[in-house]
Design an enzyme around this catalytic site. Structure first.
Site, PDB file in Angstrom:
ATOM      1  N   HIS A 119       0.865  -1.188   0.000  1.00 14.56           N
ATOM      2  CA  HIS A 119       0.000   0.000   0.000  1.00 14.56           C
ATOM      3  C   HIS A 119       0.905   1.243   0.000  1.00 14.56           C
ATOM      4  O   HIS A 119       2.022   1.193   0.527  1.00 14.56           O
ATOM      5  CB  HIS A 119      -0.832  -0.053   1.292  1.00 14.56           C
ATOM      6  CG  HIS A 119      -1.887   0.984   1.443  1.00 14.56           C
ATOM      7  ND1 HIS A 119      -1.615   2.282   1.804  1.00 14.56           N
ATOM      8  CD2 HIS A 119      -3.235   0.902   1.324  1.00 14.56           C
ATOM      9  CE1 HIS A 119      -2.757   2.959   1.900  1.00 14.56           C
ATOM     10  NE2 HIS A 119      -3.761   2.140   1.608  1.00 14.56           N
ATOM     11  N   ASP A 197       3.545  -4.251   7.643  1.00 19.84           N
ATOM     12  CA  ASP A 197       2.271  -3.543   7.611  1.00 19.84           C
ATOM     13  C   ASP A 197       1.167  -4.592   7.806  1.00 19.84           C
ATOM     14  O   ASP A 197       0.889  -5.389   6.909  1.00 19.84           O
ATOM     15  CB  ASP A 197       2.143  -2.837   6.249  1.00 19.84           C
ATOM     16  CG  ASP A 197       0.772  -2.211   6.043  1.00 19.84           C
ATOM     17  OD1 ASP A 197      -0.121  -2.428   6.876  1.00 19.84           O
ATOM     18  OD2 ASP A 197       0.605  -1.512   5.026  1.00 19.84           O
ATOM     19  N   GLN A 200      -4.136  -5.153   6.994  1.00 22.52           N
ATOM     20  CA  GLN A 200      -5.156  -6.063   6.452  1.00 22.52           C
ATOM     21  C   GLN A 200      -5.100  -7.439   7.109  1.00 22.52           C
ATOM     22  O   GLN A 200      -5.825  -8.342   6.690  1.00 22.52           O
ATOM     23  CB  GLN A 200      -4.995  -6.211   4.932  1.00 22.52           C
ATOM     24  CG  GLN A 200      -5.266  -4.947   4.157  1.00 22.52           C
ATOM     25  CD  GLN A 200      -6.723  -4.492   4.239  1.00 22.52           C
ATOM     26  OE1 GLN A 200      -7.616  -5.258   4.555  1.00 22.52           O
ATOM     27  NE2 GLN A 200      -6.954  -3.209   3.975  1.00 22.52           N
ATOM     28  N   LYS A 223      -9.837  -0.968  10.855  1.00 22.92           N
ATOM     29  CA  LYS A 223      -9.969  -2.142   9.983  1.00 22.92           C
ATOM     30  C   LYS A 223     -10.236  -3.406  10.804  1.00 22.92           C
ATOM     31  O   LYS A 223     -10.336  -4.497  10.269  1.00 22.92           O
ATOM     32  CB  LYS A 223      -8.711  -2.320   9.144  1.00 22.92           C
ATOM     33  CG  LYS A 223      -8.487  -1.117   8.210  1.00 22.92           C
ATOM     34  CD  LYS A 223      -7.582  -1.448   7.091  1.00 22.92           C
ATOM     35  CE  LYS A 223      -7.068  -0.204   6.391  1.00 22.92           C
ATOM     36  NZ  LYS A 223      -7.935   0.224   5.287  1.00 22.92           N
ATOM     37  N   CYS A 360      -4.746   2.459  -3.599  1.00 27.64           N
ATOM     38  CA  CYS A 360      -3.491   2.966  -2.991  1.00 27.64           C
ATOM     39  C   CYS A 360      -2.356   1.982  -3.208  1.00 27.64           C
ATOM     40  O   CYS A 360      -1.526   1.751  -2.297  1.00 27.64           O
ATOM     41  CB  CYS A 360      -3.666   3.257  -1.503  1.00 27.64           C
ATOM     42  SG  CYS A 360      -4.834   4.549  -1.157  1.00 27.64           S
TER      43      CYS A 360
HETATM   44  N1  PLP Z   1      -1.660  -0.531   4.663  1.00 27.92           N
HETATM   45  C1  PLP Z   1      -2.623  -1.287   4.138  1.00 27.92           C
HETATM   46  C2  PLP Z   1      -2.287  -2.666   3.675  1.00 27.92           C
HETATM   47  C3  PLP Z   1      -3.918  -0.788   4.032  1.00 27.92           C
HETATM   48  O1  PLP Z   1      -4.874  -1.534   3.497  1.00 27.92           O
HETATM   49  C4  PLP Z   1      -4.176   0.531   4.478  1.00 27.92           C
HETATM   50  C5  PLP Z   1      -5.519   1.121   4.324  1.00 27.92           C
HETATM   51  O2  PLP Z   1      -6.255   0.797   3.436  1.00 27.92           O
HETATM   52  C6  PLP Z   1      -3.135   1.255   5.039  1.00 27.92           C
HETATM   53  C7  PLP Z   1      -1.890   0.698   5.120  1.00 27.92           C
HETATM   54  C8  PLP Z   1      -3.346   2.632   5.565  1.00 27.92           C
HETATM   55  O3  PLP Z   1      -4.146   2.560   6.710  1.00 27.92           O
HETATM   56  P1  PLP Z   1      -4.689   3.881   7.406  1.00 27.92           P
HETATM   57  O4  PLP Z   1      -5.365   4.666   6.323  1.00 27.92           O
HETATM   58  O5  PLP Z   1      -5.645   3.352   8.436  1.00 27.92           O
HETATM   59  O6  PLP Z   1      -3.543   4.589   7.983  1.00 27.92           O
END
Ligand code: PLP
Length: 402
Positions: A119, A197, A200, A223, A360
């Site tokens: 992401h 990260d 998900q 999430k 993203c």
């Molecule tokens: N990383 C992953 C894999 C995500 O799916 C997301 C959000 O969709 C993020 C990071 C960013 O998360 P946040 O917008 O809650 O900071």
């Protein structure tokens, strides 16, 4: 599944022009159970005060509730100690905090490896770190089936001076699961730090940071059935303790004078300013909710995902991406010859909510040679009826566009 989880989520109980909401966008944000909403509302009604500061009992109550969530998070992810749990505003904040904090430790001849399926939140902060330090970012290639190429990863570790490896636990587009324990073990053999990260992953898998063997793990409350505005950066104490604070100010200091300032201890050292107290309380309630779920709820969710994918694959003209043997939470797809946005709009007309776009993850889209795709994602509240409704709406869309 016998337990009725959907009725615990008020936002799922609504209609759009006569169509009951069929929410298949949990990967973007999960809906919130009543218990989370109540916990936050109760906090504001009965316990609201700033934390860590005042002598009065209301503040002591707020502080106790706030710190109890830190302990709950530590247990939830099996952190070594409570001070390894840093409250942030979400995954994006966590990774920025981390990438900034590592700045003095990166040299110009060193490399940051990034999962090609990452992401943007797990790409851009590392690019910025590379820009500040002169280090180089190299993407870890994917195989044909869009899973991480472990052989190529090993070669990169052997041939470059890799300082940091940034991985996603579960891809937000493809739902692909990385074998973090194996990748972390390999990276450590070559002296690299491993940042994961987990945005998900946390809603779908039991996360044990010690078993995963990584050095840092980030995730977002929203999430995992909790509120937006709160997230976690977990790190091994010894690593977190070496991070340069991204934010400075109140709460994070030991002493301040005009001749100089000394910083406090973890976790406060990385938590400048007033935190999102009620959101932290909501995150605690979300963890309670997730812990109260039987294993059958997660098995049901996985069953819904498998069924969604296989029924989708059987539809004419549908391209489903990614490896079905390693999938969690989300399915990415396109209808051949049609724009993903058009599919999203047609589904929405029947109350079916999916996500369309680049998710993203533009570098992944570039690898896949597509401008975007649709993504249907599930949660523990997804029902058989939701899957039937989705497939029916897809059939109608295919017919209409034929
Ligand atoms: N990383 C992953 C894999 C995500 O799916 C997301 C959000 O969709 C993020 C990071 C960013 O998360 P946040 O917008 O809650 O900071």
């Amino acid at each position: 599944m016998n337990i009725d989880l959907k009725s615990q989520f008020p936002a799922l109980n609504q209609e759009f022009e006569g169509y009951p909401l069929c929410y298949l966008d949990t990967a973007a944000t999960s809906q919130k159970p009543q218990s989370v909403i109540d916990a936050m509302s109760n906090f504001y009604q009965h316990s609201n005060a700033n934390v860590h500061r005042a002598a009065h009992r209301l503040s002591a109550r707020a502080t106790q509730a706030f710190e109890a969530v830190r302990e709950k998070v530590a247990e939830f992810i099996n952190a070594g100690q409570n001070a390894e749990v840093i409250f942030t505003s979400g995954t994006t904040h966590s990774i920025n905090l981390l990438a900034w904090g590592l700045t003095p430790r990166l040299a110009a001849d060193e490399v940051i490896l990034i999962d090609s399926a990452a992401h943007h939140a797990n790409i851009v902060p590392w690019q910025e770190l590379a820009r500040r330090s002169g280090a180089t970012v190299i993407p870890i290639p994917l195989r044909q089936d869009l899973t991480l190429d472990e052989q190529a990863f090993l070669t990169l570790l052997q041939t470059h001076k890799v300082k940091i490896v940034a991985l996603c636990h579960v891809s937000n587009v493809l739902g692909t699961i990385n074998d973090i324990a194996a990748l972390a073990e390999q990276a450590h053999r070559y002296g690299a730090l491993v940042a994961v990260d987990g945005a998900q992953a946390v809603a779908h898998h039991k996360v044990d940071v010690q078993a995963l063997g990584c050095d840092f793990y980030s995730f977002s409350g929203h999430k995992m059935y909790g509120p937006a505005g709160v997230g976690i950066l977990w790190g091994r104490f010894i690593q977190l303790d070496r991070l340069t604070p991204l934010m400075t100010g109140g709460e994070m200091i030991d002493t301040v004078s005009f001749s100089g300032t000394t910083y406090g201890q973890l976790p406060n050292r990385l938590e400048a300013g007033t935190p999102a107290i009620a959101d932290v309380i909501g995150l605690g309630a979300a963890i309670d909710f997730m812990r109260s779920l039987p294993a059958a709820a997660f098995a049901h969710e996985q069953q819904m995902l498998i069924q969604l994918r296989s029924r989708l694959e059987a539809l004419p003209g549908i391209l489903v991406y990614g490896n079905p043997h390693q999938q969690s939470g989300a399915v990415a797809f396109n209808l051949s010859g049609e724009h993903h946005q058009d599919i999203g709009i047609l589904l929405d007309q029947q109350g079916v909510a999916v996500r369309c776009g680049h998710h993203c993850a533009q570098p992944l889209m570039q690898l896949m040679q597509i401008s975007g795709c649709c993504r249907a994602s599930v949660g523990i509240y997804t029902t058989q009826q939701d899957i039937d409704r989705f497939i029916h709406a897809m059939q109608d869309a295919i017919e209409l566009l034929a």
